[in-house]
Design a protein around this motif. Structure first.
Motif, short mmCIF file in Angstrom:
data_model
loop_
_atom_site.label_atom_id
_atom_site.label_comp_id
_atom_site.label_asym_id
_atom_site.label_seq_id
_atom_site.Cartn_x
_atom_site.Cartn_y
_atom_site.Cartn_z
N GLN A 1 0.80 -1.21 0.00
CA GLN A 1 0.00 0.00 0.00
C GLN A 1 0.84 1.28 0.00
OE1 GLN A 1 -3.51 0.09 -0.15
NE2 GLN A 1 -3.14 -2.06 -0.68
N ALA A 2 2.14 1.12 0.18
CA ALA A 2 3.03 2.29 0.21
C ALA A 2 4.43 1.83 -0.16
CB ALA A 2 3.03 2.95 1.59
N PRO A 3 5.26 2.72 -0.66
CA PRO A 3 6.63 2.34 -0.99
C PRO A 3 7.48 2.17 0.26
CG PRO A 3 6.34 4.68 -1.34
CD PRO A 3 4.99 4.14 -0.98
N LEU A 4 8.56 1.40 0.12
CA LEU A 4 9.54 1.32 1.19
C LEU A 4 10.30 2.64 1.30
CD1 LEU A 4 10.95 -2.26 0.46
CD2 LEU A 4 9.33 -1.60 2.26
N PRO A 5 10.95 2.89 2.43
CA PRO A 5 11.67 4.16 2.57
C PRO A 5 12.72 4.40 1.49
CG PRO A 5 11.41 3.11 4.71
CD PRO A 5 10.93 2.13 3.69
N GLU A 6 13.37 3.33 1.01
CA GLU A 6 14.38 3.45 -0.04
C GLU A 6 13.95 2.63 -1.25
OE1 GLU A 6 18.25 2.47 1.32
OE2 GLU A 6 18.16 3.82 3.06
N ARG A 7 14.14 3.18 -2.44
CA ARG A 7 13.71 2.49 -3.66
C ARG A 7 14.34 1.11 -3.80
NH1 ARG A 7 11.31 5.78 -7.69
NH2 ARG A 7 11.23 7.99 -7.12
N SER A 8 15.64 1.01 -3.60
CA SER A 8 16.33 -0.25 -3.86
C SER A 8 16.31 -1.21 -2.67
CB SER A 8 17.79 0.04 -4.26
OG SER A 8 18.46 0.73 -3.23
N LEU B 1 10.53 1.78 -10.70
CA LEU B 1 10.49 2.47 -9.41
C LEU B 1 11.59 2.01 -8.46
CD1 LEU B 1 6.63 2.54 -8.69
CD2 LEU B 1 8.05 4.34 -9.70
N HIS B 2 12.15 0.83 -8.69
CA HIS B 2 13.18 0.29 -7.79
C HIS B 2 14.55 0.91 -8.02
CE1 HIS B 2 10.40 -2.93 -6.62
NE2 HIS B 2 10.12 -3.04 -7.91
N PHE B 3 14.74 1.56 -9.16
CA PHE B 3 16.06 2.08 -9.51
C PHE B 3 16.27 3.46 -8.90
CE2 PHE B 3 15.22 -1.11 -12.65
CZ PHE B 3 16.45 -1.64 -12.98
N ASP B 4 17.44 3.63 -8.28
CA ASP B 4 17.85 4.95 -7.81
C ASP B 4 19.18 5.30 -8.49
OD1 ASP B 4 19.75 3.42 -6.42
OD2 ASP B 4 18.67 3.56 -4.51
N ASP B 5 19.68 6.48 -8.21
CA ASP B 5 20.90 6.93 -8.87
C ASP B 5 22.08 6.01 -8.55
OD1 ASP B 5 19.58 9.03 -10.08
OD2 ASP B 5 20.03 10.45 -8.47
N SER C 1 6.64 11.93 -5.70
CA SER C 1 7.98 11.54 -6.15
C SER C 1 8.14 10.03 -6.26
CB SER C 1 9.04 12.09 -5.18
OG SER C 1 8.86 11.57 -3.88
N ARG C 2 7.55 9.27 -5.34
CA ARG C 2 7.80 7.84 -5.31
C ARG C 2 6.99 7.06 -6.34
NH1 ARG C 2 10.49 5.61 -1.20
NH2 ARG C 2 10.53 3.90 -2.69
N TYR C 3 5.90 7.64 -6.87
CA TYR C 3 5.17 6.98 -7.94
C TYR C 3 5.64 7.50 -9.31
CZ TYR C 3 1.29 4.41 -10.08
OH TYR C 3 0.55 3.51 -10.82
N GLN C 4 6.85 8.03 -9.33
CA GLN C 4 7.56 8.37 -10.55
C GLN C 4 8.93 7.70 -10.49
OE1 GLN C 4 6.09 10.02 -12.89
NE2 GLN C 4 4.81 11.66 -12.07
N THR C 5 9.44 7.28 -11.64
CA THR C 5 10.81 6.81 -11.68
C THR C 5 11.76 8.00 -11.58
OG1 THR C 5 10.93 6.96 -14.10
CG2 THR C 5 10.13 4.87 -13.15
#
Length: 345
Positions: free
Chosen positions: A19-26, A181-185, A161-165
C-alpha cells in the motif's frame, strides 16, 4: 496447448498488496528466476546479475495528474480519469457517474474549468477542454495523481515523487512503469560501473492496464492501445548489443511490449507507433533476453506476458514461492529478474 483465464489465477492474501513504498527504492526484495531456479535476493543485488556489455532498456514516461473530480450539469458527482491527450485541447477519458453523460453536455471539473463531452470512442469519452492551456498543463494544475485501484488510499505528497521513476521525463502515463520504481541513482551508477549500458524508450501507460480480462477464451480478448516511441539511438544500441553478444534487458513489461511490438514485422526500427500486442505463452520473443518486473495481478494480461517469457509452470512456481515468502505485490511491491526461456511451457 489451449489456455483459459483460469490458467493464470492464483490466491493472494490481501495483506501482501503493498500500500506504500519502502523508505528506499532499492530496499525491495528481488526474486531471480533462471530456467526454473529461484534465488531470494535484494534489489540492490541486481548489478551482480548484469554482465558487461548488457543493455538495459527503460521506459522514461512520466505519470500525469490524470484524475479529476467534478459534477455534471445536473449536479451529479463524477470522477474523470484521463486516458490520453489526443490534441492540445482534447482527450479520451474514463468517466464514472451514476448516469452516463450525454454528448454535448458539460462537465465542471475541479471546480475550475468546464469540459464538453463530444461523444464516445469505445469505452472512453471524448472530451474537449477549454482553449488556452493545453490538456497536460490543466491536469498538472488541477488534477490528482492516479494511484492504482488496489492501493486503498488517496495519493499523498510522498507519492508525487515515489510513484515516478527517477528518470521520468515524458509526461503521458496514468500509471507508473513500476519495475523502474526500484532504480535509484546509486543502482544506475553501479550498473554503469559493471560495464552495462542504458537506453530509453517511451510508452505511455493507459488506464486499460488495470482492466480485467472478461473472457475465458483468451483468443477473444482485445488489448487496449498504447503509443510508444523508440529513438534511433536506442535502436542503434540494441543492434550494437546484439552484434557484440550482449543481452537486452527490458526494464518493465511496458518496455518489453514496445520492443517486441516494434520487431513483429522484421528487425526493430526506431519510430513512433501504437500497439495492442497481446503476449501469451507460445509467443516468440525477438528482442528481450531478460526482464525486470514486479508481481502482477491474478488473471491479468501482464501475468500472461511473464508466463510467456519465463514459462507458465515456472511462473506458477515463482508466484507460489513469493506468496509463501511474504513478498510484497503489485506497484509498490517487490521485483523479479526473469531470464527468457524459449523452451518452457
Amino acid at each position: 496447448m489451449s489456455l483459459t483465464l483460469d490458467d493464470f489465477d492464483y490466491t493472494l492474501p490481501p495483506e501482501l498488496i503493498a500500500q506504500a513504498p519502502l523508505p528506499e527504492r532499492s530496499a525491495s526484495r528481488l526474486l531471480v528466476v533462471d530456467d526454473g531456479r529461484l534465488a531470494d535476493r535484494r534489489f540492490a543485488d541486481l548489478p551482480e546479475f548484469v554482465r558487461p556489455g548488457d543493455l538495459l532498456v527503460f521506459n522514461d514516461t512520466r505519470v500525469i495528474h490524470a484524475r479529476l473530480h467534478g459534477v455534471k450539469e445536473s449536479g451529479g458527482q463524477i470522477e474523470v480519469l484521463v486516458e490520453r491527450a489526443i490534441g492540445p485541447h482534447e482527450a479520451l477519458a474514463q468517466v464514472r457517474a451514476s448516469k452516463p453523460p450525454k454528448a454535448g453536455s458539460r462537465l465542471r471539473l475541479a471546480d475550475a474549468f468546464d469540459a464538453t463531452v463530444l461523444g464516445r470512442v469505445g469505452e472512453f469519452y471524448h472530451l474537449r477542454f477549454p482553449d488556452g492551456d493545453e490538456v497536460h498543463a490543466l491536469l498538472e494544475r488541477h488534477g490528482k495523481l492516479p494511484l492504482p485501484p488496489y492501493i486503498q488510499r488517496a495519493a499523498g505528497d510522498d507519492d508525487e515523487s515515489r510513484y515516478q521513476t527517477v528518470f521520468a521525463r515524458e509526461p503521458g502515463s496514468v500509471a507508473a512503469p513500476t519495475a523502474g520504481l526500484h532504480f535509484d541513482d546509486a543502482i544506475l551508477a553501479r550498473l554503469a560501473g559493471c560495464g552495462a549500458r542504458c537506453a530509453w524508450l517511451t510508452l505511455h501507460v493507459g488506464a486499460g492496464t488495470f482492466q480485467p480480462v472478461r473472457v475465458d477464451d483468451l483468443g477473444e480478448h482485445r488489448m487496449h492501445r498504447e503509443r510508444y516511441v523508440i529513438p534511433q539511438e536506442t535502436a542503434d544500441a540494441i543492434a550494437a548489443t546484439r552484434a557484440a553478444g550482449g543481452r537486452v534487458i527490458a526494464v518493465g513489461t511496458t518496455s518489453l511490449r514496445a520492443l517486441e511490438a516494434a520487431a513483429q514485422d522484421g528487425p526493430l526500427e526506431a519510430g513512433s507507433e501504437e500497439t495492442e500486442i497481446f503476449i501469451l505463452p507460445g509467443f516468440r520473443f525477438q528482442v528481450a533476453d531478460a526482464l525486470v518486473t514486479n508481481f502482477h495481478l491474478p488473471r491479468s494480461t501482464l501475468l500472461m506476458l511473464v508466463s510467456a517469457f519465463a514459462g507458465l509452470e515456472t511462473i506458477r512456481h515463482a508466484y507460489a514461492h513469493a506468496v509463501a515468502g511474504r513478498y510484497r505485490f503489485f506497484s509498490y511491491g517487490d521485483a523479479m529478474f526473469l531470464i527468457r526461456n524459449d523452451d518452457a511451457v
